[in-house]
Motif scaffolding. Sequence first.
Motif, short mmCIF file in Angstrom:
data_model
loop_
_atom_site.label_atom_id
_atom_site.label_comp_id
_atom_site.label_asym_id
_atom_site.label_seq_id
_atom_site.Cartn_x
_atom_site.Cartn_y
_atom_site.Cartn_z
N GLY A 152 5.93 1.09 -19.45
CA GLY A 152 5.21 -0.06 -20.00
C GLY A 152 5.25 -1.26 -19.07
N LEU A 153 6.16 -1.27 -18.08
CA LEU A 153 6.28 -2.40 -17.17
C LEU A 153 5.84 -2.08 -15.74
CD1 LEU A 153 9.68 -4.02 -18.20
CD2 LEU A 153 7.39 -4.88 -18.64
N ARG A 154 5.69 -0.81 -15.43
CA ARG A 154 5.40 -0.44 -14.05
C ARG A 154 4.15 -1.11 -13.51
NH1 ARG A 154 3.48 4.42 -11.58
NH2 ARG A 154 1.74 4.32 -13.05
N ASP A 155 3.03 -0.98 -14.22
CA ASP A 155 1.76 -1.52 -13.70
C ASP A 155 1.78 -3.04 -13.65
OD1 ASP A 155 0.89 1.06 -13.41
OD2 ASP A 155 -0.30 1.08 -15.25
N GLU A 156 2.41 -3.66 -14.63
CA GLU A 156 2.52 -5.12 -14.62
C GLU A 156 3.37 -5.59 -13.44
OE1 GLU A 156 3.25 -7.26 -18.42
OE2 GLU A 156 3.36 -5.23 -19.26
N THR A 157 4.43 -4.86 -13.18
CA THR A 157 5.30 -5.23 -12.05
C THR A 157 4.55 -5.11 -10.74
OG1 THR A 157 7.25 -4.44 -13.26
CG2 THR A 157 7.47 -4.69 -10.87
N ARG A 158 3.79 -4.06 -10.60
CA ARG A 158 3.04 -3.89 -9.35
C ARG A 158 1.97 -4.97 -9.20
NH1 ARG A 158 -1.00 0.44 -7.07
NH2 ARG A 158 -0.58 0.10 -4.86
N ALA A 159 1.33 -5.34 -10.30
CA ALA A 159 0.33 -6.41 -10.25
C ALA A 159 0.99 -7.73 -9.86
CB ALA A 159 -0.36 -6.53 -11.60
N GLU A 210 2.98 0.83 -3.46
CA GLU A 210 2.12 2.00 -3.62
C GLU A 210 2.67 2.86 -4.74
OE1 GLU A 210 -0.71 3.57 -3.84
OE2 GLU A 210 -1.10 2.99 -1.75
N ILE A 211 1.82 3.73 -5.27
CA ILE A 211 2.25 4.69 -6.28
C ILE A 211 2.09 6.09 -5.71
CG2 ILE A 211 1.86 5.65 -8.59
CD1 ILE A 211 0.80 2.90 -9.42
N TYR A 212 3.19 6.77 -5.53
CA TYR A 212 3.20 8.18 -5.09
C TYR A 212 3.85 9.01 -6.20
CZ TYR A 212 2.80 6.13 -0.37
OH TYR A 212 2.43 5.41 0.75
N TYR A 213 3.10 9.53 -7.16
CA TYR A 213 1.67 9.80 -7.17
C TYR A 213 1.16 9.49 -8.56
CZ TYR A 213 2.87 11.96 -2.80
OH TYR A 213 3.34 12.16 -1.53
N HIS A 238 13.67 -10.55 -0.60
CA HIS A 238 12.61 -11.25 -1.34
C HIS A 238 11.88 -10.29 -2.27
CE1 HIS A 238 9.40 -14.05 -2.23
NE2 HIS A 238 8.51 -13.17 -1.79
N VAL A 239 11.56 -9.11 -1.78
CA VAL A 239 10.88 -8.12 -2.63
C VAL A 239 11.74 -7.78 -3.84
CG1 VAL A 239 9.96 -5.77 -2.75
CG2 VAL A 239 9.56 -7.15 -0.71
N ALA A 240 13.02 -7.52 -3.60
CA ALA A 240 13.92 -7.20 -4.71
C ALA A 240 14.02 -8.35 -5.70
CB ALA A 240 15.31 -6.85 -4.16
N SER A 241 14.11 -9.56 -5.19
CA SER A 241 14.23 -10.73 -6.07
C SER A 241 13.01 -10.89 -6.95
CB SER A 241 14.44 -11.99 -5.23
OG SER A 241 15.66 -11.95 -4.55
N GLU A 242 11.83 -10.66 -6.38
CA GLU A 242 10.60 -10.79 -7.17
C GLU A 242 10.56 -9.76 -8.30
OE1 GLU A 242 8.22 -12.86 -7.39
OE2 GLU A 242 8.51 -14.13 -5.63
N ILE A 243 10.99 -8.56 -8.00
CA ILE A 243 10.99 -7.51 -9.03
C ILE A 243 12.01 -7.84 -10.12
CG2 ILE A 243 11.53 -5.08 -9.47
CD1 ILE A 243 10.45 -4.55 -6.59
N ILE A 244 13.19 -8.21 -9.70
CA ILE A 244 14.25 -8.52 -10.67
C ILE A 244 13.84 -9.67 -11.58
CG2 ILE A 244 16.60 -9.44 -10.89
CD1 ILE A 244 17.17 -7.88 -8.20
N ALA A 245 13.31 -10.73 -10.99
CA ALA A 245 12.91 -11.89 -11.79
C ALA A 245 11.81 -11.53 -12.77
CB ALA A 245 12.46 -13.03 -10.88
N PHE A 246 10.84 -10.74 -12.30
CA PHE A 246 9.73 -10.38 -13.18
C PHE A 246 10.19 -9.48 -14.32
CE2 PHE A 246 6.19 -7.67 -14.48
CZ PHE A 246 5.26 -8.64 -14.83
N VAL A 247 10.96 -8.46 -14.00
CA VAL A 247 11.42 -7.52 -15.04
C VAL A 247 12.33 -8.23 -16.04
CG1 VAL A 247 12.74 -5.42 -15.48
CG2 VAL A 247 11.12 -5.49 -13.58
#
Length: 399
Positions: A313-320, A330-333, A379-388
């Motif tokens: 439920g959060l994967r697509d929102e996180t990627r956006a 990216e999404i594999y697959y 930075h990438v990790a921080s953005e994901i953590i903060a968003f989730v």
Amino acid sequence: MPKMPVPFLDLRQQYESIRKEIEPVLLRVAESQRFILGPEVDELEKEIAAYCQAKFSVGCTSGSDALMLALMALGLKAGDEVLCPSFTFFATAGAIARLGIQPIFVDIEPATYNMCPIATEKALAQHKRVKAIIPVHLYGLACDVDAFVAIGKKHGIPIIDDCAQAIGARDASGHPVGSRCDIGTFSFFPTKNLGCMGDGGILTTNSPTIDDYLKMARVHGSKVRYYHEFVGVNARLDAMQAAVLRVKLPHLESWHAARARNASIYDAAFAAAGAHSTDVSWSTGGLAVRYPWCPPSPARHVYNQYVIRVGEGLRDETRAHLAAQGIGSEIYYPVPLHLQTCFAYCQQGVGSLPETERATHETIALPIFPELTAAQVEHVASEIIAFVESKRPAAVGAR
């Protein structure tokens, strides 16, 4: 948090670091006017065999053709069946179907994303025309080679290990992938840990008979020009690609180390935020992120991709969110092979491979290439953590 654009992959940085080594060999091949096979390919084959601890290697046009050649070398024909994962790049099953062979898709282990040996045994009990098994070392993590070698011996079925994403990876016994099964297949697509400047592939084997067959099969079944012992294909490796790969191969270990360093930065950041590795179920709780499980030494993950799970439920929102911050992913697959339109005839519909289908809805690949800085990874990790964390209420009840 200020924006810091981070590309998913930037091959230009690698090229600039070895430009002075690459350009002279391109000129060398051009001046030789020997563009197909030849001494560059011969030397690359020796070097790859040594690196992978295999007796032989045979260069070819691509990782996809390597798979097809492997199946041909084992004598498979239309009507036979081959077991393979559904959670993999298309070529694994595409090569099977291309030869008129029936792919039988097998579910994965949720912690590793690799083909499950237990599910493989169950599939063997249900299908009596299986003539080969193709486990894939996905994302740079070796599958359970011990288990698949044992399955192959028990049932008298050859094993082709698809090493396209995993050159340099080591299994639980410390052996390199491509060194223990009947045939190993590798891809040198530019995005791989060892990539050429176009398409390229190679096969490894410890069988002189298979080696001999493969060397003929890639040149229309011919050992002596214009004399053909069987109908092969045109699958010859370009000398230019081999020359590039020979320059890059000595750098591969340092690139592996840089990827592992980046992975460890991600791991530490996610763990500090309350996430767990993929061998821990969602029911345990914590941050709705699962970072890649890493096997203990002497096994080695080479992180062709660094793939996390984000609670359903959060994967697509996180990627956006990442995209909005200028961070590549990216999404594999997104669609497993058993649910692809072209494989509808296999009649393995929705719900037949639950772990595979769950992974397609939860996984995101993050930037992991060697030239990333620690600041970029953090930075990438921080953005994901903060968003989730900001969506934590929405994650209640996630699997």
